[in-house]
Design an enzyme around this catalytic site. Sequence first.
Site, PDB file in Angstrom:
ATOM      1  N   GLN A 166       0.830  -1.203   0.000  1.00 11.24           N
ATOM      2  CA  GLN A 166       0.000   0.000   0.000  1.00 11.24           C
ATOM      3  C   GLN A 166       0.871   1.262   0.000  1.00 11.24           C
ATOM      4  O   GLN A 166       0.551   2.265   0.642  1.00 11.24           O
ATOM      5  CB  GLN A 166      -0.961  -0.018   1.187  1.00 11.24           C
ATOM      6  CG  GLN A 166      -2.035  -1.076   1.070  1.00 11.24           C
ATOM      7  CD  GLN A 166      -2.914  -0.881  -0.157  1.00 11.24           C
ATOM      8  OE1 GLN A 166      -3.202   0.234  -0.566  1.00 11.24           O
ATOM      9  NE2 GLN A 166      -3.338  -1.988  -0.771  1.00 11.24           N
ATOM     10  N   SER A 167       1.947   1.229  -0.748  1.00  9.66           N
ATOM     11  CA  SER A 167       2.882   2.357  -0.813  1.00  9.66           C
ATOM     12  C   SER A 167       2.260   3.551  -1.533  1.00  9.66           C
ATOM     13  O   SER A 167       1.923   3.476  -2.718  1.00  9.66           O
ATOM     14  CB  SER A 167       4.157   1.921  -1.543  1.00  9.66           C
ATOM     15  OG  SER A 167       4.961   3.042  -1.846  1.00  9.66           O
TER      16      SER A 167
END
Length: 332
Positions: free
Chosen positions: A75-76
Amino acid sequence: MKNVNDFERVSLGFFPTPLESLPGLSNELGIALQIKRDDYTGFGGGGNKVRKLEYLMAEACRNGVNVVITTGGHQSNHARMVAAAARKFNMRPVLVLRGNPPASYQGNLLLDRLFGAELEFLDPDDYFTLIDGAMQAHADRAQARGEKPMIIPLGGATPLGALGYVRAVEEMDAQRKALGLPDPDVLVAPTGSGGTLAGLYVGARRYWPNTRIVGISVSAKAPWFQERISRMAQECADLLQWPQRWQPEAIWIEDDYVGQAYGIPSEGGIEAIYRAAQAEGVLLDPVYTGKAMHGLISLVEKQQIAPDSSVIFIHCGGSPALYPFASQILEH
């Protein structure tokens, strides 16, 4: 000496972002709390990395890059915004992500797919031994095809990228002066790769020399960040030809709020998400800003941030990461 406007940058974000007072949380905590709304930077879903990418993508454009390679967690926010920025400048994005291939693409992973990024997933246990070689292999293959690659490190955390948060301090200084407010006592921000904190330290030393800066770690232990941020801040100050120096022990990092691991929601972080949402209508996320707000609240309760302090919380964005963790948030 130089200033941040002496360095080439592309225009990506919508600046200045608001500096908003939070009266509900201020009253609950007994401090004067403001939030720097860098979740409103806009481009590619918004977030703090837009400030760094304005400088890094200017370098990519200047050098004729057509393949941009970077890394981050599932979930960067950084990886998502690199993919968006690459597409804006007709470059191909390659994202090498920490984690196994997902069962479904939600949150930032969904946006990565929408931006058409090439995705590679690395086993999370072996990630740190594999990542440099994996990104270099993508660069080598691009070169073999006659393309011009550029590797952007984790979080865009470079001395050049840190200039974006020197600019942010200049921006906040002007905003507070326009409101007739003195320099803040404390800045609080999440830190996952160190670049935002490095820029804040450089900018605050010049504009707010008595302001304390605390990074709430969402990943590593304090000593790693202290070494990394002091070195990056020094190199950023050197770019500006500003005579600033830091020892690692001068960098204030709190590492008690990571929870089980990076990228996994913590109980305190989820509580802080609910508290900010219901007191102020502000959305935080479980990977970065929720944990950082948990840290801020805890430091106030322990009076490591003194009562009646003026505090700015740097909202680094990340609301797309709320949705993949919906069940954990709702179960809480």
